[in-house]
Design an enzyme around this catalytic site. Structure first.
Site, PDB file in Angstrom:
ATOM      1  N   LYS A  52       0.842  -1.205   0.000  1.00  0.00           N
ATOM      2  CA  LYS A  52       0.000   0.000   0.000  1.00  0.00           C
ATOM      3  C   LYS A  52       0.875   1.252   0.000  1.00  0.00           C
ATOM      4  O   LYS A  52       0.612   2.208  -0.736  1.00  0.00           O
ATOM      5  CB  LYS A  52      -0.946  -0.013   1.214  1.00  0.00           C
ATOM      6  N   GLN A  96      -4.452  -1.674   9.705  1.00  0.00           N
ATOM      7  CA  GLN A  96      -4.330  -3.007   9.110  1.00  0.00           C
ATOM      8  C   GLN A  96      -4.859  -4.073  10.080  1.00  0.00           C
ATOM      9  O   GLN A  96      -4.483  -4.101  11.250  1.00  0.00           O
ATOM     10  CB  GLN A  96      -2.853  -3.269   8.767  1.00  0.00           C
ATOM     11  N   ASP A 119     -10.995   2.740   4.213  1.00  0.00           N
ATOM     12  CA  ASP A 119     -11.290   1.309   4.092  1.00  0.00           C
ATOM     13  C   ASP A 119     -12.805   1.071   4.016  1.00  0.00           C
ATOM     14  O   ASP A 119     -13.248  -0.014   3.661  1.00  0.00           O
ATOM     15  CB  ASP A 119     -10.741   0.548   5.322  1.00  0.00           C
TER      16      ASP A 119
END
Ligand code: NAP
Length: 295
Positions: A52, A96, A119
Site C-alpha cells: 500500500k 491493518q 477502508d
C-alpha cells in the site's frame, strides 16, 4: 473465456490517478496523504501494508506508515487514531487487520473518523453504502465492481451467488450486486458455512464471487457453462520448493473452472491488485471531500 486481468486494470487506474496527482502538483496544490497503522509483526500484514505504501509512492501520494509493537494496548492505539483523526494533513488512514488479541477491533474501527475511513469499515460508511449514498466503498468489493465495469460484464437480471459473508468482502459485495445501477441489478444469494446444498445453488449462478479462504473450494461441477467467476480468496500454502517458502492460491479450482467460465479472475493477479488501486481511489475521494468541506 476472458481473464479479468486485475494487474493490468489496477495499473491503468494507478496511471489515471498519477495524471490527476501530477496536475495537483503543477497547480501547487496539496497531494493526497494516506496513513497506514500496523500493530505487530504478522508477515502477511507487513507485506500488504508495504504494498500500500509503495502504491502511494508510485502515484505521487504522500504516505505515512505508523508501526506499533505487538504489545500495544488498546488505549495507545485509540490515542494514535485520535491523533490521525485530528491531523489536517492526512486525508485518510487505515488500520491493518487483524489486530492482536488485547485490542477490540470493533472499538478501533468505530474510533476512525468516517470522513477519513478510506477502508469503508465504519458503520456510518457501511450504512451509507447500503442506502446507495455516496461514500467510501470497502476497497475489495469496490475493486470487483470496477473490474466488472471496465470489462463491461453484464450484471442486470443475473443471479449472483456470493460465498462468504465477512464484513469486508462477502456481505458488502452481496449488497452492492443487488443495488440499482451498473454493476448491480443482480438477484443475489449470500451463502456461508451453514448453507445446505451449496452446489445446487452455485450451479444455477450466472456470477459467482468466492470469498471464503478455502483453496480450490469451487470445483468445475459446481459451475454452469459461461458463468462469471470472481475469486477473492488468498491463501498462503507452505511450499519449501519456492524461495519464499509458500505459494498463493485462491478459492477456485482455476484450471478446471476456467474451461467452463466466460470470465474469470486469476489468483494472484485478479482481485488482489484491484484492492490496493481502490484504496488509492478512496484516498483521492477523501482529499476532494476535505477540500470541499474547507470551502
Ligand atoms: P472470513 O472472515 O475469513 O470469513 C470466511 C467466510 O467464508 C465466512 O462467512 C464463512 O462462513 C465462509 N465459509 C467458510 N467455509 C465455508 C464453506 N465451506 N462453505 C461456505 N462458506 C464458507 O472472510 P474474508 O476476510 O472475506 O476472507 C476470505 C478470503 O478472501 C481469504 O482467503 C482472504 O485472504 C481473502 N481476501 C482477499 C482480499 C483481496 O484483496 N483479494 C481481501 C480480503 C480478503 P461463516 O460466516 O458461516 O463462518
Amino acid at each position: 473465456m476472458t481473464i479479468l486481468d486485475g494487474k493490468k486494470t489496477s495499473n491503468d487506474i494507478k496511471n489515471e490517478i498519477k495524471v490527476e496527482v501530477d496536475k495537483m502538483k503543477a497547480n501547487g496544490e496539496k497531494v493526497p496523504h494516506l496513513a497506514a497503522v500496523i500493530v505487530g509483526n504478522d508477515g502477511a500484514s507487513l507485506t500488504y501494508v508495504g504494498s500500500k505504501v509503495r502504491a502511494c509512492e508510485r502515484v505521487g501520494f504522500e504516505s505515512t506508515l505508523v508501526k506499533m509493537s505487538s504489545t500495544t494496548s488498546e488505549i495507545e492505539l485509540l490515542d494514535k487514531i485520535e491523533e490521525l483523526n485530528q491531523d489536517t494533513d492526512i486525508d485518510g488512514f487505515i488500520v491493518q487487520l487483524p489486530l492482536p488479541p488485547q485490542i477490540d477491533t470493533q472499538k478501533v474501527l468505530l474510533a476512525v473518523d468516517p470522513d477519513k475511513d478510506v477502508d469503508g469499515f465504519h458503520p456510518t460508511n457501511f450504512g451509507k453504502m447500503a442506502l446507495d449514498m455516496s461514500t467510501f466503498i470497502p476497497a475489495t468489493p469496490f475493486g470487483i465492481l470496477e473490474l466488472l465495469e471496465r470489462y463491461d460484464v453484464s450484471t442486470k437480471g443475473k443471479h449472483t451467488v456470493v460465498i462468504g459473508r465477512s464484513h469486508i468482502v462477502g456481505r458488502p459485495m452481496s449488497i452492492l450486486m443487488g443495488r440499482k445501477g451498473f454493476p448491480g441489478n443482480s438477484t443475489v444469494t449470500l451463502t456461508h458455512s451453514h448453507t445446505k446444498n451449496i452446489t445446487q445453488i452455485t450451479s444455477q449462478a450466472d456470477i459467482i464471487i468466492t470469498a471464503l479462504g478455502v483453496p480450490g473450494f469451487l470445483k468445475a461441477e459446481m459451475v454452469k457453462d459461461d458463468a462469471v467467476i470472481i475469486d477473492v480468496g488468498i491463501t498462503r500454502v507452505p511450499d519449501e520448493a519456492r524461495e519464499r517458502g509458500y505459494y498463493i492460491t485462491g478459492d477456485v479450482d482455476y484450471d478446471a473452472v476456467s474451461k467452463k467460465a466466460s470470465y474469470i479472475t486469476p489468483v494472484p493477479g485478479g482481485v488482489g491488485p484491484m484492492t490496493i488501486a481502490m484504496l488509492l481511489k478512496n484516498t483521492l475521494l477523501a482529499r476532494e471531500r476535505h477540500r470541499a468541506m474547507r470551502k
